[in-house]
Each structure stands twice: as structure tokens, then as C-alpha cells.
Design an enzyme around this catalytic site. Structure first.
Site, PDB file in Angstrom:
ATOM      1  N   ARG A 194     -10.460  -0.117  -7.153  1.00  0.00           N
ATOM      2  CA  ARG A 194      -9.293  -0.821  -6.618  1.00  0.00           C
ATOM      3  C   ARG A 194      -9.735  -2.149  -6.056  1.00  0.00           C
ATOM      4  O   ARG A 194     -10.676  -2.210  -5.265  1.00  0.00           O
ATOM      5  CB  ARG A 194      -8.683  -0.029  -5.452  1.00  0.00           C
ATOM      6  CG  ARG A 194      -7.920   1.150  -5.839  1.00  0.00           C
ATOM      7  CD  ARG A 194      -6.971   1.608  -4.752  1.00  0.00           C
ATOM      8  NE  ARG A 194      -7.441   1.525  -3.379  1.00  0.00           N
ATOM      9  CZ  ARG A 194      -6.710   1.839  -2.332  1.00  0.00           C
ATOM     10  NH1 ARG A 194      -5.462   2.231  -2.498  1.00  0.00           N
ATOM     11  NH2 ARG A 194      -7.173   1.778  -1.110  1.00  0.00           N
TER      12      ARG A 194
ATOM     13  N   THR B  53      -5.646  -6.796  -3.617  1.00  0.00           N
ATOM     14  CA  THR B  53      -4.368  -6.502  -4.281  1.00  0.00           C
ATOM     15  C   THR B  53      -4.101  -5.000  -4.418  1.00  0.00           C
ATOM     16  O   THR B  53      -2.970  -4.593  -4.676  1.00  0.00           O
ATOM     17  CB  THR B  53      -4.358  -7.096  -5.704  1.00  0.00           C
ATOM     18  OG1 THR B  53      -5.367  -6.398  -6.468  1.00  0.00           O
ATOM     19  CG2 THR B  53      -4.675  -8.585  -5.698  1.00  0.00           C
TER      20      THR B  53
ATOM     21  N   ASP C 136     -12.714   6.754   3.060  1.00  0.00           N
ATOM     22  CA  ASP C 136     -13.052   6.385   1.683  1.00  0.00           C
ATOM     23  C   ASP C 136     -13.830   7.537   1.034  1.00  0.00           C
ATOM     24  O   ASP C 136     -14.974   7.813   1.404  1.00  0.00           O
ATOM     25  CB  ASP C 136     -13.888   5.105   1.681  1.00  0.00           C
ATOM     26  CG  ASP C 136     -14.087   4.565   0.276  1.00  0.00           C
ATOM     27  OD1 ASP C 136     -13.704   3.417   0.018  1.00  0.00           O
ATOM     28  OD2 ASP C 136     -14.629   5.327  -0.582  1.00  0.00           O
TER      29      ASP C 136
ATOM     30  N   ASP D 201     -17.277   6.694  -0.663  1.00  0.00           N
ATOM     31  CA  ASP D 201     -18.336   6.441   0.323  1.00  0.00           C
ATOM     32  C   ASP D 201     -18.792   7.729   0.985  1.00  0.00           C
ATOM     33  O   ASP D 201     -19.980   7.916   1.251  1.00  0.00           O
ATOM     34  CB  ASP D 201     -17.838   5.460   1.396  1.00  0.00           C
ATOM     35  CG  ASP D 201     -17.847   4.021   0.906  1.00  0.00           C
ATOM     36  OD1 ASP D 201     -18.548   3.728  -0.085  1.00  0.00           O
ATOM     37  OD2 ASP D 201     -17.144   3.186   1.511  1.00  0.00           O
TER      38      ASP D 201
END
Ligand code: PRP
Ligand code: URA
Length: 217
Positions: free
Chosen positions: A112, A116, A208, A211
Site C-alpha cells: 500500500r 494514497t 502493522d 512488521d
């Protein structure tokens, strides 16, 4: 299906078994370390895999037990491809392979854009006979739905008709985006969260996923 004020198409399945909810709670905890996080993602993928394959057809098979011959049931030749969305989806592959060892694995590389939130494809490799397989797209997080809808489009272009998306945590926005975008895909999730924040992260979520699986933060 109605859930906390949201109305979802019945192509959505919420896998809300008590043990699944228990494990998702540990996954969310910011103090859960990389090793346990990775183990839980794998384990939850296995549980979710059971739900996502519930309608697989069976055929009779004769089995000799130590005492006598009996007629049992076996899965009737269903061919499966597991398709992780890189990177975080990789964490779910081994759990599904524990359940379906004969499955093939295709990869869809997508990240991603941090500004945006649009998905960018960087690598794709699918089994040559993917069009004849049930495809289980796996990714722990369904946020805006951008990555999942791009992966679904990629598989549709490759001729796949049976696509099931397996995520661990989903935002209502992402679920609706996927179900509105494709009128056949089925979605399985272990949790439906409240909303996205201004960075398109899921709240309360787990942070995340990539991560946390790979220890890159
Ligand atoms: C995360 C996640 C999904 C995507 C979800 O991946 O694993 O693929 O974001 O967001 P969306 O529904 O808004 O598209 P990310 O792009 O962070 O890449 P990574 O797995 O490599 O960390
Ligand atoms: N990707 C993640 O890993 N987490 C989110 O909350 C949203 C997208």
C-alpha cells in the site's frame, strides 16, 4: 448478516469460535512478541481454513480398521491454491498447508502506498492450472480493501471462478468494498473491527501485521 449496526451480504462469514476470539485477543496485544505473533497467525489460519472449506464435497471411501471394513468419507478431489498477498499473507500459508498439504501456493506481491493507500503490484506468480483450483487468498488484514480487490481482479483475469478471501481482522469499509466489487467472492474473518483511522489502519486492529510477523519495526 447484521453485526454491530452494519448489514453485510451473507457471503461474509465471521469465525467467532471462543478459541479464535481468545487467540485474536493475544494477537492484538502490543506486548505479544514476534515469535508468538507468528505462531498465532499460523494457528488462526488453520482454524479459519476449516470454516472456508466447510462446503467441500465428500465421496465414500472403503477403510479397513483393525476390526472391520467400513465406509468412510474423503474430500472429493477438490484442487486448492493458497494465494498469500505479500508480505503479511505469507504468515498464514503454513497454517492452511497443515490442513490441505496438497494445495499449491501462488504469490501476489502488493504494497500500500503510505500516502494514497492505493495498492501497488510488484510480483505475481500463480500455479499454471490456477483457473481449475479453488483459490484461498490469505492476508491477515482487510483495511480499505484495495489490496484484496486488486488480488481478486488478478485471479479473475487468470480465469479463477471460486475465490475465497481469508483475513484475520477486517474493517467494515474493507468488507463492503470487497463484496461490492466482486459478486461471487466469499469472505472469512475472525474479527470485524470498528473503523479505519486517517492512515487507513484498522482500529482497534493489531498494528502493522507484516512488521509484527517479520519483526521489521
Ligand atoms: C497490509 C496488509 C494488506 C493491506 C491491507 O499490507 O497485509 O495487504 O495492508 O490494506 P488495504 O485493505 O487498505 O489494502 P502492506 O501494504 O502494509 O504490506 P506488507 O504486508 O508488505 O507489510
Ligand atoms: N495493514 C496492516 O498491517 N494493518 C492495518 O491496520 C491496516 C493495513
Amino acid at each position: 448478516m447484521e453485526y454491530q449496526g452494519h448489514e453485510f451480504d451473507d457471503r461474509l462469514t465471521l469465525v467467532d469460535h471462543p478459541m479464535v476470539q481468545h487467540k485474536v485477543s493475544i494477537l492484538r496485544n502490543k506486548d505479544t512478541g514476534t515469535k508468538q505473533f507468528r505462531e498465532l497467525v499460523r494457528e488462526l489460519a488453520l482454524f479459519e481454513g476449516y470454516e472456508a472449506t466447510r462446503d467441500f464435497p465428500l465421496e465414500p471411501v472403503e477403510v479397513d480398521t483393525p476390526l472391520e471394513r467400513c465406509t468412510c468419507q474423503q474430500v472429493a478431489g477438490k484442487k486448492v491454491a493458497i494465494v498469500p498477498i505479500l508480505r503479511a499473507g505469507l504468515g498464514m500459508v503454513d497454517g492452511i498447508l497443515d490442513l490441505i498439504p496438497s494445495a499449491r501456493v501462488g504469490h501476489i506481491g502488493m504494497y500500500r502506498d503510505p500516502e494514497t493507500h492505493e495498492p501497488h503490484e510488484y510480483y505475481c506468480k500463480l500455479p499454471p492450472d490456477v483457473a481449475h483450483r479453488t483459490c484461498l487468498i490469505v492476508d491477515p488484514m482487510l483495511a480499505t480493501g484495495g489490496s484484496a480487490t486488486a488480488a481478486i481482479d488478478y485471479l479473475r483475469k487468470a480465469g479463477v471462478s471460486d475465490i475465497r478471501l481469508l483475513v484475520l481482522i477486517a474493517a467494515p469499509e474493507g468488507i463492503k468494498a470487497v463484496l461490492d466489487h466482486d459478486d461471487k467472492v466469499r469472505v472469512f474473518t475472525c474479527a470485524i473491527d470498528r473503523q479505519l483511522n486517517e492512515s487507513a489502519y484498522i482500529l482497534p486492529g493489531l498494528g502493522d501485521a507484516g512488521d509484527r510477523i517479520f519483526g521489521t519495526k
